[in-house]
Design a protein around this motif. Sequence first.
Motif, PDB file in Angstrom:
ATOM      1  N   ILE A 102      -0.513 -11.739  38.443  1.00 21.25           N
ATOM      2  CA  ILE A 102      -0.827 -12.157  37.065  1.00 21.25           C
ATOM      3  C   ILE A 102       0.469 -12.394  36.289  1.00 21.25           C
ATOM      4  O   ILE A 102       0.623 -13.411  35.597  1.00 21.25           O
ATOM      5  CB  ILE A 102      -1.700 -11.084  36.368  1.00 21.25           C
ATOM      6  N   ILE A 103       1.410 -11.451  36.419  1.00 20.93           N
ATOM      7  CA  ILE A 103       2.691 -11.575  35.704  1.00 20.93           C
ATOM      8  C   ILE A 103       3.430 -12.841  36.154  1.00 20.93           C
ATOM      9  O   ILE A 103       3.948 -13.606  35.336  1.00 20.93           O
ATOM     10  CB  ILE A 103       3.574 -10.335  35.961  1.00 20.93           C
ATOM     11  N   THR A 104       3.450 -13.049  37.462  1.00 22.29           N
ATOM     12  CA  THR A 104       4.155 -14.223  38.002  1.00 22.29           C
ATOM     13  C   THR A 104       3.522 -15.524  37.524  1.00 22.29           C
ATOM     14  O   THR A 104       4.220 -16.497  37.218  1.00 22.29           O
ATOM     15  CB  THR A 104       4.138 -14.171  39.544  1.00 22.29           C
ATOM     16  N   ALA A 105       2.188 -15.531  37.440  1.00 18.13           N
ATOM     17  CA  ALA A 105       1.485 -16.738  36.997  1.00 18.13           C
ATOM     18  C   ALA A 105       1.828 -17.094  35.553  1.00 18.13           C
ATOM     19  O   ALA A 105       1.854 -18.274  35.190  1.00 18.13           O
ATOM     20  CB  ALA A 105      -0.027 -16.552  37.166  1.00 18.13           C
TER      21      ALA A 105
ATOM     22  N   GLY B 184       7.049  -5.953  30.557  1.00 17.80           N
ATOM     23  CA  GLY B 184       5.649  -6.255  30.282  1.00 17.80           C
ATOM     24  C   GLY B 184       4.755  -5.874  31.456  1.00 17.80           C
ATOM     25  O   GLY B 184       3.643  -5.377  31.271  1.00 17.80           O
ATOM     26  N   GLY B 185       5.240  -6.115  32.677  1.00 22.03           N
ATOM     27  CA  GLY B 185       4.467  -5.744  33.861  1.00 22.03           C
ATOM     28  C   GLY B 185       4.296  -4.237  33.975  1.00 22.03           C
ATOM     29  O   GLY B 185       3.212  -3.738  34.295  1.00 22.03           O
ATOM     30  N   LEU B 186       5.368  -3.500  33.683  1.00 22.81           N
ATOM     31  CA  LEU B 186       5.281  -2.032  33.712  1.00 22.81           C
ATOM     32  C   LEU B 186       4.321  -1.526  32.634  1.00 22.81           C
ATOM     33  O   LEU B 186       3.573  -0.569  32.854  1.00 22.81           O
ATOM     34  CB  LEU B 186       6.674  -1.432  33.485  1.00 22.81           C
ATOM     35  N   ALA B 187       4.353  -2.192  31.486  1.00 22.83           N
ATOM     36  CA  ALA B 187       3.451  -1.805  30.395  1.00 22.83           C
ATOM     37  C   ALA B 187       1.998  -2.007  30.808  1.00 22.83           C
ATOM     38  O   ALA B 187       1.129  -1.182  30.500  1.00 22.83           O
ATOM     39  CB  ALA B 187       3.772  -2.637  29.153  1.00 22.83           C
ATOM     40  N   LEU B 188       1.729  -3.098  31.515  1.00 18.82           N
ATOM     41  CA  LEU B 188       0.358  -3.359  31.964  1.00 18.82           C
ATOM     42  C   LEU B 188      -0.102  -2.294  32.951  1.00 18.82           C
ATOM     43  O   LEU B 188      -1.239  -1.827  32.896  1.00 18.82           O
ATOM     44  CB  LEU B 188       0.280  -4.748  32.605  1.00 18.82           C
TER      45      LEU B 188
ATOM     46  N   ALA C 135      -6.928  -4.537  30.053  1.00 15.77           N
ATOM     47  CA  ALA C 135      -5.676  -4.186  29.354  1.00 15.77           C
ATOM     48  C   ALA C 135      -4.778  -5.404  29.139  1.00 15.77           C
ATOM     49  O   ALA C 135      -3.896  -5.385  28.272  1.00 15.77           O
ATOM     50  CB  ALA C 135      -4.918  -3.112  30.135  1.00 15.77           C
ATOM     51  N   ALA C 136      -5.001  -6.464  29.921  1.00 12.37           N
ATOM     52  CA  ALA C 136      -4.074  -7.602  29.912  1.00 12.37           C
ATOM     53  C   ALA C 136      -3.926  -8.237  28.530  1.00 12.37           C
ATOM     54  O   ALA C 136      -2.805  -8.520  28.083  1.00 12.37           O
ATOM     55  CB  ALA C 136      -4.527  -8.649  30.933  1.00 12.37           C
ATOM     56  N   GLY C 137      -5.034  -8.467  27.835  1.00 15.38           N
ATOM     57  CA  GLY C 137      -4.967  -9.108  26.519  1.00 15.38           C
ATOM     58  C   GLY C 137      -4.136  -8.313  25.514  1.00 15.38           C
ATOM     59  O   GLY C 137      -3.139  -8.823  24.982  1.00 15.38           O
ATOM     60  N   PRO C 138      -4.504  -7.048  25.236  1.00 17.68           N
ATOM     61  CA  PRO C 138      -3.753  -6.264  24.255  1.00 17.68           C
ATOM     62  C   PRO C 138      -2.291  -6.003  24.667  1.00 17.68           C
ATOM     63  O   PRO C 138      -1.433  -5.836  23.804  1.00 17.68           O
ATOM     64  CB  PRO C 138      -4.531  -4.936  24.197  1.00 17.68           C
ATOM     65  N   VAL C 139      -2.021  -5.967  25.973  1.00 15.64           N
ATOM     66  CA  VAL C 139      -0.667  -5.634  26.423  1.00 15.64           C
ATOM     67  C   VAL C 139       0.230  -6.865  26.562  1.00 15.64           C
ATOM     68  O   VAL C 139       1.428  -6.810  26.251  1.00 15.64           O
ATOM     69  CB  VAL C 139      -0.726  -4.880  27.782  1.00 15.64           C
ATOM     70  N   LEU C 140      -0.344  -7.977  26.996  1.00 20.51           N
ATOM     71  CA  LEU C 140       0.499  -9.135  27.325  1.00 20.51           C
ATOM     72  C   LEU C 140       0.536 -10.228  26.257  1.00 20.51           C
ATOM     73  O   LEU C 140       1.540 -10.935  26.138  1.00 20.51           O
ATOM     74  CB  LEU C 140       0.016  -9.769  28.652  1.00 20.51           C
ATOM     75  N   ALA C 141      -0.531 -10.398  25.491  1.00 13.28           N
ATOM     76  CA  ALA C 141      -0.622 -11.563  24.597  1.00 13.28           C
ATOM     77  C   ALA C 141       0.527 -11.628  23.595  1.00 13.28           C
ATOM     78  O   ALA C 141       1.055 -12.710  23.321  1.00 13.28           O
ATOM     79  CB  ALA C 141      -1.969 -11.549  23.873  1.00 13.28           C
TER      80      ALA C 141
ATOM     81  N   VAL D 121      -6.562 -15.762  39.410  1.00 12.04           N
ATOM     82  CA  VAL D 121      -5.903 -14.870  40.376  1.00 12.04           C
ATOM     83  C   VAL D 121      -6.974 -14.114  41.169  1.00 12.04           C
ATOM     84  O   VAL D 121      -7.855 -13.472  40.575  1.00 12.04           O
ATOM     85  CB  VAL D 121      -4.973 -13.864  39.658  1.00 12.04           C
ATOM     86  N   PRO D 122      -6.929 -14.179  42.507  1.00 15.66           N
ATOM     87  CA  PRO D 122      -7.941 -13.479  43.316  1.00 15.66           C
ATOM     88  C   PRO D 122      -7.937 -11.970  43.058  1.00 15.66           C
ATOM     89  O   PRO D 122      -6.871 -11.343  42.989  1.00 15.66           O
ATOM     90  CB  PRO D 122      -7.510 -13.782  44.765  1.00 15.66           C
ATOM     91  N   VAL D 123      -9.130 -11.430  42.902  1.00 18.38           N
ATOM     92  CA  VAL D 123      -9.263  -9.988  42.638  1.00 18.38           C
ATOM     93  C   VAL D 123      -9.224  -9.236  43.966  1.00 18.38           C
ATOM     94  O   VAL D 123      -9.931  -9.623  44.910  1.00 18.38           O
ATOM     95  CB  VAL D 123     -10.590  -9.700  41.907  1.00 18.38           C
ATOM     96  N   PRO D 124      -8.416  -8.174  44.076  1.00 13.05           N
ATOM     97  CA  PRO D 124      -8.371  -7.430  45.354  1.00 13.05           C
ATOM     98  C   PRO D 124      -9.716  -6.773  45.660  1.00 13.05           C
ATOM     99  O   PRO D 124     -10.425  -6.336  44.763  1.00 13.05           O
ATOM    100  CB  PRO D 124      -7.272  -6.380  45.099  1.00 13.05           C
TER     101      PRO D 124
END
Length: 323
Positions: A237-240, A255-259, A283-289, A319-322
């Motif tokens: 996700i971060i790379t994308a 940002g990745g560590l925060a996520l 968590a992605a929206g509140p942490v990354l936006a 992104v494919p979900v594991p």
Amino acid sequence: MSDFAPAAEVASVRDALARLKANMRVTIKGKDDVIDQALVCLLAGGHLLIEDLPGVGKTTLAYSLARSMDCAFSRIQFTSDLLPTDVTGVSIYDENLKEFVFKSGPVFANVVLADEINRATPKTQSALLEVMDRSKVTVDGEAHAVGTPFMVVATQNPVDYEGTFPLPESQMDRFLMRLQMGYPRPGDELEILRTPKLGYDAIALNPVVTRSDVLKMQALAGKVFVEDSVLDYILKIITATRTEVEFKAGVSVRGGLALRIAAQARALLLGRDFVIPEDIQEAAGPVLAHRLSLARQTSDAMEERRTVLAALRRIIAAVPVPE
């Protein structure tokens, strides 16, 4: 990730968080999702930025969280004439001791409400943001720790920019999460209208967790297990975001560590000792936006936030979900 969170401690934390949530719901009506996200930020040991229009409960949320914990609390009203020393403290010459003595400022508290942070000058904002980064104030070469836990809850109006100093992107990165309150639903607003008292001093909440409880919860959040495939999911996700043409730049390593830590905190909030992909997605929206900005400038701040979130959702959906 070798240390696992003991099941008994996870259950104990869940009970403490349930008390916190119930206490905050006394004053914050119909905003359970916002309360949950604020608690995630607390568990993750991060700082919280609440953005929204005036009068929708930003400051009330901060008061309710602070007064639900038996911790030191202070409020700083940011204005254009506020000096850095008004926030951090200052050394004053003591005639009796014949030496300079440091007088600590309001930032020396466990929970600090920075109200309307974008009303202060960049110099004063930087003074606070430096403390947020290091949990220390350095005066005359001497470092003074502000104590633990340490959480800054800042508020700002994203629409009214007159007489304000918007936080630069590098300083927005200091906040673990950015939340919006939004208007309450009609039924909840009706209940608020029936409230006889107005003002923050009327918020009468008793602490339901101690400072020690908060520190234990934060330590446990770091032990919530994150499987390698979930870490790889975060990385993808971060790379994308770094190759998305709509963004000026992608999410940083911080940002990745925060996520990751926010996802661990969410898992703990829900009583789990392991992270699942849904924790990352929520968590992605509140942490990354707030760490992302558009390559093309817009004059409407709210439109920019909506566009960033929409692009972020597209990335997460692709992104494919594991398994």
